[in-house]
Design a protein around this motif. Structure first.
Motif, PDB file in Angstrom:
ATOM      1  N   ARG A   3       0.854  -1.188   0.000  1.00  0.00           N
ATOM      2  CA  ARG A   3       0.000   0.000   0.000  1.00  0.00           C
ATOM      3  C   ARG A   3       0.886   1.232   0.000  1.00  0.00           C
ATOM      4  O   ARG A   3       1.860   1.310   0.724  1.00  0.00           O
ATOM      5  CB  ARG A   3      -0.871  -0.025   1.247  1.00  0.00           C
ATOM      6  N   ARG A   6      -2.188   6.985  -2.150  1.00  0.00           N
ATOM      7  CA  ARG A   6      -3.452   6.696  -2.795  1.00  0.00           C
ATOM      8  C   ARG A   6      -3.698   7.560  -4.025  1.00  0.00           C
ATOM      9  O   ARG A   6      -4.657   7.364  -4.744  1.00  0.00           O
ATOM     10  CB  ARG A   6      -4.600   6.858  -1.803  1.00  0.00           C
ATOM     11  N   ARG A  10      -4.591   2.233  -4.396  1.00  0.00           N
ATOM     12  CA  ARG A  10      -4.651   1.757  -3.027  1.00  0.00           C
ATOM     13  C   ARG A  10      -4.630   0.238  -3.015  1.00  0.00           C
ATOM     14  O   ARG A  10      -5.446  -0.406  -3.650  1.00  0.00           O
ATOM     15  CB  ARG A  10      -5.934   2.232  -2.352  1.00  0.00           C
ATOM     16  N   THR A  11      -3.669  -0.335  -2.338  1.00  0.00           N
ATOM     17  CA  THR A  11      -3.633  -1.774  -2.139  1.00  0.00           C
ATOM     18  C   THR A  11      -3.306  -2.033  -0.692  1.00  0.00           C
ATOM     19  O   THR A  11      -2.940  -1.139   0.050  1.00  0.00           O
ATOM     20  CB  THR A  11      -2.571  -2.453  -3.025  1.00  0.00           C
ATOM     21  N   GLN A 191     -12.955  -1.754  -1.728  1.00  0.00           N
ATOM     22  CA  GLN A 191     -12.090  -1.763  -2.906  1.00  0.00           C
ATOM     23  C   GLN A 191     -11.570  -3.175  -3.102  1.00  0.00           C
ATOM     24  O   GLN A 191     -11.495  -3.961  -2.160  1.00  0.00           O
ATOM     25  CB  GLN A 191     -10.930  -0.778  -2.748  1.00  0.00           C
ATOM     26  N   THR A 202      -7.447  -2.852 -10.053  1.00  0.00           N
ATOM     27  CA  THR A 202      -8.198  -2.459  -8.870  1.00  0.00           C
ATOM     28  C   THR A 202      -9.459  -1.695  -9.245  1.00  0.00           C
ATOM     29  O   THR A 202      -9.528  -1.056 -10.296  1.00  0.00           O
ATOM     30  CB  THR A 202      -7.331  -1.606  -7.923  1.00  0.00           C
ATOM     31  N   ASP A 203     -10.446  -1.801  -8.370  1.00  0.00           N
ATOM     32  CA  ASP A 203     -11.679  -1.027  -8.508  1.00  0.00           C
ATOM     33  C   ASP A 203     -12.064  -0.552  -7.119  1.00  0.00           C
ATOM     34  O   ASP A 203     -12.069  -1.329  -6.159  1.00  0.00           O
ATOM     35  CB  ASP A 203     -12.794  -1.881  -9.117  1.00  0.00           C
ATOM     36  N   ILE A 204     -12.374   0.714  -6.990  1.00  0.00           N
ATOM     37  CA  ILE A 204     -12.744   1.321  -5.716  1.00  0.00           C
ATOM     38  C   ILE A 204     -14.169   1.826  -5.822  1.00  0.00           C
ATOM     39  O   ILE A 204     -14.484   2.627  -6.710  1.00  0.00           O
ATOM     40  CB  ILE A 204     -11.791   2.473  -5.348  1.00  0.00           C
ATOM     41  N   TRP A 205     -15.043   1.341  -4.934  1.00  0.00           N
ATOM     42  CA  TRP A 205     -16.424   1.800  -4.967  1.00  0.00           C
ATOM     43  C   TRP A 205     -16.488   3.295  -4.657  1.00  0.00           C
ATOM     44  O   TRP A 205     -15.852   3.785  -3.728  1.00  0.00           O
ATOM     45  CB  TRP A 205     -17.272   1.045  -3.940  1.00  0.00           C
ATOM     46  N   THR A 212     -11.383   9.198  -5.329  1.00  0.00           N
ATOM     47  CA  THR A 212     -10.959   7.964  -4.666  1.00  0.00           C
ATOM     48  C   THR A 212      -9.516   8.015  -4.175  1.00  0.00           C
ATOM     49  O   THR A 212      -9.016   7.032  -3.638  1.00  0.00           O
ATOM     50  CB  THR A 212     -11.115   6.763  -5.622  1.00  0.00           C
TER      51      THR A 212
END
Length: 226
Positions: A3, A6, A10-11, A191, A202-205, A212
């Motif tokens: 991580r 961001r 973001r991981t 996410q 990756t996908d972040i709601w 994001t």
């Protein structure tokens, strides 16, 4: 991938595993009217971002990003929350969750007292779930390549259950409210990340127009205890 800032991606998934569970029940994601204890939000399909890195040139290498609309397995399409008297139920829906390989998912939960992170790893042997309380304070100063670290405290949660249902394209967790400090309300974000060779997708709601590039969240609306 660790991580880091961001503003790029973001991981996570480096925290200690504290629970491993399989739940026979899956929380449905059918459309339902909003209420004090129930909420469901959608996420656009086809908004996956893929990031690749190269060690050249040193010392930081090259980091590139691009849209990946054909990626189905990392594509979030919904987020649902049920805040009940004794439990909190969180559910994330995917466009297609049937693919194999390693995948991660993280629910961020903000309450009137703290912020929490509930992470799951999808591996061939099953799912590992854990919950941790984010340590108060700012992230460390970025290094020469712009990476930073954020310390967290592991907060054991007895009764935490996780369920991965590829046939329904749903990932869900159920945990006692006590693990979150018996909050009056919660706000939730999610996410996901998936690795394929040197690439990380990756996908972040997020609701339309929401930035994001934040360490936790973004969050949905407050969902009060039912």
């Amino acid at each position: 991938m660790p991580r880091h800032g961001r503003t790029h991606v973001r991981t996570s998934l480096t925290r200690t595993v504290i629970a491993l569970a399989a739940s026979s029940a899956v929380m449905g994601l059918g459309a339902a009217p909003a209420s004090a204890e129930n909420w469901r939000g959608s996420d656009p399909a086809g908004d996956v971002m893929t990031y690749t890195s190269s060690p050249e040139p040193p010392p930081c290498g090259t980091f590139t990003e691009g849209a990946d609309p054909a990626n189905h397995t990392a594509d979030l399409v919904s987020l649902a929350v049920r805040h009940r008297r004794d439990t909190v139920e969180l559910s994330a829906g995917f466009r297609d969750f049937t693919g194999g390989g390693q995948q991660s998912l993280e629910f961020d939960v903000k309450t009137d007292k703290h912020e929490f992170s509930i992470s799951l790893d999808r591996r061939r042997t099953g799912a590992a779930a854990r919950i941790s309380v984010l340590r108060p304070g700012e992230p460390s100063a970025p290094d020469e390549c712009g990476y930073y670290t954020v310390m967290s405290l592991v907060d054991p949660c007895r009764g935490l259950e996780a369920d991965l249902s590829p046939s329904l394209d749903v990932v869900s967790v159920v945990l006692p409210r006590g693990c979150l400090g018996d909050p009056r309300w919660i706000r939730v974000g999610v996410q996901t990340g998936r690795s394929a060779g040197e690439a990380w997708s990756t996908d972040i709601w997020a609701e339309p127009g929401v930035d994001t590039a934040v360490y936790t969240g973004p969050y949905g609306p407050r969902v009060r205890r039912g």
